[in-house]
Scaffold this active site. Sequence first.
Site, short mmCIF file in Angstrom:
data_model
loop_
_atom_site.label_atom_id
_atom_site.label_comp_id
_atom_site.label_asym_id
_atom_site.label_seq_id
_atom_site.Cartn_x
_atom_site.Cartn_y
_atom_site.Cartn_z
N LYS A 195 8.38 6.63 5.44
CA LYS A 195 7.67 7.90 4.94
C LYS A 195 6.57 7.79 3.95
CE LYS A 195 12.50 8.95 6.74
NZ LYS A 195 13.78 8.87 7.08
N LEU A 196 7.13 7.32 2.97
CA LEU A 196 5.95 6.90 1.88
C LEU A 196 5.35 5.39 2.54
CD1 LEU A 196 8.69 8.05 0.41
CD2 LEU A 196 8.30 6.87 -1.33
#
Length: 313
Positions: A282-283
């Site tokens: 997600k990051l």
Amino acid sequence: MTSDNFCGTPVIQAKVRAKMTVGELVEEFGKSRAYNAGSLWQAVNIYEKMLNDPEVVKFFGFSGAMVPGGMGGIVSDLIDAGHIDVLVSTGANLTHDVIEAIGCHHYHGTEVCDDVMLREEEVNRIYDIFLPNDAFVKFEEFLQDVFSGIESGKKISISDLTRLIGENLDRGILASAAKKDIPVYCPAIQDSMIGLQYWMFDQASSVTVDAFKDMSELMDICFGAKKSGAMLVGGGVPKNYIFQSMLMTPKGFDYAVQLTGDRPDLGGLSGATLDEAKSWGKLTGEATSQTVYGDATINLPLIVAAVLERIER
């Protein structure tokens, strides 16, 4: 091995003085750089870079009872200033935004009270904020009037619905978003008074709200973004909806700031660390991120004020 192998820069004792600005106070946090004061200073640095990077698509997650706590105006101002490109909110915050926008108010109350008596007096409590039922009467009248203007047989998305509401308001988050053409996603809108009001309208209408229609538009934004950043106030559905949007792309978020009071060791998403989000992709592995623990009604205004002071000087 000596202490020099473990010790970095020394802690500098913070200094405060009369008439110092928020930005100056935050710089003192950066000198002492301990505990959540240091985290807040780091969050200011990251949020400043995120807002100043012209390639970044700026996401804003908004959960918790923030509008009743007086934080809605900050979000509206950020939209007006061009600092939010995509807003994802709980239905509750949008409900309270509408209530304020149609001229009703939340009131200072107390957390120590007779809640049964409040119920008898038709007053609703959000910790130490009171909201009379009269506001919901006006809220219902307003929304039913707005919904009645939707063309019969039409299929719309949730963001179409929030835009329509905003187009009928003169102020507030939804009004600012509609004027700036900023999408407002509310993936759990059923879990709110807006959802209940739409359910009432839907009993006698032939309008369809497609809960999945927003996802194509959101995915287009994610695939088209060169870089992306997220300011997350609270957690829950808005946080996950924002983060999962990148999972279908080969990218991840490049910047992230999270304001939360929840613990990571209980396994819930609202307390999950931003490092944990890297394990999901997600990051990005190189993402610049910071969590600030504490009350968002304190930390959000401090961070925004300090960043605006830097970028508008």
